[in-house]
Motif scaffolding. Structure first.
Motif, short mmCIF file in Angstrom:
data_model
loop_
_atom_site.label_atom_id
_atom_site.label_comp_id
_atom_site.label_asym_id
_atom_site.label_seq_id
_atom_site.Cartn_x
_atom_site.Cartn_y
_atom_site.Cartn_z
N LEU A 122 -8.45 10.34 -3.13
CA LEU A 122 -7.32 10.68 -3.53
C LEU A 122 -6.40 11.37 -4.53
CD1 LEU A 122 -8.16 6.82 -5.16
CD2 LEU A 122 -6.28 7.61 -3.95
N TYR A 123 -7.06 12.68 -5.26
CA TYR A 123 -6.55 13.45 -6.22
C TYR A 123 -5.29 14.24 -5.35
CZ TYR A 123 -5.85 17.74 -9.19
OH TYR A 123 -5.14 18.17 -9.75
N LEU A 124 -6.11 14.90 -4.52
CA LEU A 124 -5.45 15.77 -3.33
C LEU A 124 -3.97 15.23 -2.81
CD1 LEU A 124 -7.89 17.33 -1.00
CD2 LEU A 124 -6.51 18.22 -2.87
N LEU A 125 -3.64 13.43 -2.68
CA LEU A 125 -3.46 12.54 -2.42
C LEU A 125 -1.91 12.80 -3.32
CD1 LEU A 125 -1.32 10.74 -0.05
CD2 LEU A 125 -2.69 9.10 -0.90
N LEU A 132 1.07 14.01 -10.24
CA LEU A 132 0.28 14.02 -11.16
C LEU A 132 0.60 14.13 -12.98
CD1 LEU A 132 -1.50 17.84 -9.40
CD2 LEU A 132 -2.60 15.69 -9.90
N ASP A 133 -0.44 13.49 -13.76
CA ASP A 133 0.46 13.32 -15.51
C ASP A 133 1.36 11.94 -15.40
OD1 ASP A 133 -1.86 14.89 -16.20
OD2 ASP A 133 0.09 16.69 -16.07
N THR A 134 1.10 11.29 -14.35
CA THR A 134 1.93 10.08 -14.15
C THR A 134 1.40 9.20 -14.10
OG1 THR A 134 2.57 9.79 -11.82
CG2 THR A 134 4.33 11.18 -12.60
N TYR A 135 1.97 7.65 -14.66
CA TYR A 135 1.36 6.72 -14.51
C TYR A 135 1.51 6.02 -12.62
CZ TYR A 135 3.76 5.35 -19.91
OH TYR A 135 3.03 5.69 -20.94
N TRP A 136 1.89 6.29 -11.85
CA TRP A 136 2.06 5.67 -10.37
C TRP A 136 0.51 6.10 -10.26
CZ3 TRP A 136 4.60 2.45 -8.89
CH2 TRP A 136 6.32 2.44 -9.42
N ALA A 137 -0.05 7.77 -10.49
CA ALA A 137 -0.77 8.26 -10.57
C ALA A 137 -2.34 6.96 -10.70
CB ALA A 137 -1.55 9.85 -10.66
N PRO A 141 -3.22 3.71 -6.75
CA PRO A 141 -4.74 4.30 -5.90
C PRO A 141 -5.91 3.03 -6.25
CG PRO A 141 -3.85 5.92 -7.10
CD PRO A 141 -3.24 5.10 -7.61
N PHE A 142 -5.36 1.99 -7.15
CA PHE A 142 -5.90 1.30 -7.23
C PHE A 142 -5.30 -0.82 -6.97
CE2 PHE A 142 -7.82 4.00 -10.84
CZ PHE A 142 -8.68 3.58 -10.88
N VAL A 143 -4.15 -0.24 -7.25
CA VAL A 143 -3.53 -1.72 -6.16
C VAL A 143 -3.92 -1.23 -4.86
CG1 VAL A 143 -0.93 -2.57 -5.44
CG2 VAL A 143 -1.70 -1.83 -8.55
N ALA A 144 -4.30 -0.15 -3.88
CA ALA A 144 -3.17 -0.24 -2.59
C ALA A 144 -5.42 -0.30 -2.54
CB ALA A 144 -3.48 0.94 -2.26
N SER A 145 -6.00 -0.62 -3.08
CA SER A 145 -7.70 -0.41 -3.26
C SER A 145 -7.71 -2.19 -2.01
CB SER A 145 -9.05 -0.49 -4.32
OG SER A 145 -10.00 -0.94 -3.96
N PRO A 146 -8.96 -2.09 -1.16
CA PRO A 146 -9.17 -3.09 -0.50
C PRO A 146 -10.22 -3.88 -1.16
CG PRO A 146 -10.51 -0.72 0.33
CD PRO A 146 -9.18 -0.27 -0.39
#
Length: 165
Positions: A122-125, A132-137, A141-146
């Motif tokens: 996830l960090y590499l993506l 990096l250093d944004t709210y999107w990060a 990743p948590f919104v897309a979690s299964p």
């Protein structure tokens, strides 16, 4: 009356246990109200309580901004998870399509993957996306979690409520 007396030891034990659980928090609160000179005084209550450490923390750190950031990320993540997981749960429980069982099996299989295993990919993506250093990060990743979809699937009723036509 007899029932109350019979339960008295249970209530006393529960009260003692609750006090033991709260004691570390009270100790922290007491230490936060002490000056540096009184920090190691052997009393439970501070001898000269002061709010200077709180004023210093407010002056040194932008705690209001930290709170605003936390609210923004948590509310955005919650709304995003609700939107995506409810739609996915509805599709997996109500609609019949090819590969539905495989998709559900994949979601269940992803539950077996520990979260720690996904940190580096996830960090590499996030780095490749320039997030990096944004709210999107912090949000995507948590919104897309299964992991968020399955509780919705398991609690979605199969039959239609009577009031719905």
């Amino acid at each position: 009356m007899r029932r109350g007396l019979r339960l008295l030891p249970t209530y006393l034990l529960a009260t003692a246990y609750a006090f033991l659980l709260i004691l570390p928090l009270l100790t922290l609160l007491s230490a936060s109200l002490r000056s540096e000179g009184d920090l190691y005084a052997p009393t439970l209550l501070p001898p000269n309580p002061t709010l200077a450490p709180y004023a210093e923390a407010l002056a040194k750190f932008p705690l209001g901004r930290f709170l605003l950031n936390s609210l923004l990320v948590s509310i955005s993540t919650t709304l995003g998870v609700l939107a995506t997981s409810l739609l996915a749960a509805y599709a997996l429980t109500r609609m019949r399509f090819r590969g539905r069982e495989a998709l559900f099996g994949l979601a269940v299989a992803l539950l077996l993957v520990p979260g720690e295993v996904t940190f580096l990919p996830l960090y590499l993506l996030v780095d490749r996306l320039g997030w990096l250093d944004t709210y999107w990060a912090l949000i995507v990743p948590f919104v897309a979690s299964p992991l968020e979809v399955l509780p919705q699937i398991w609690t979605t009723p199969r039959e239609r409520p009577r009031g719905v036509v």
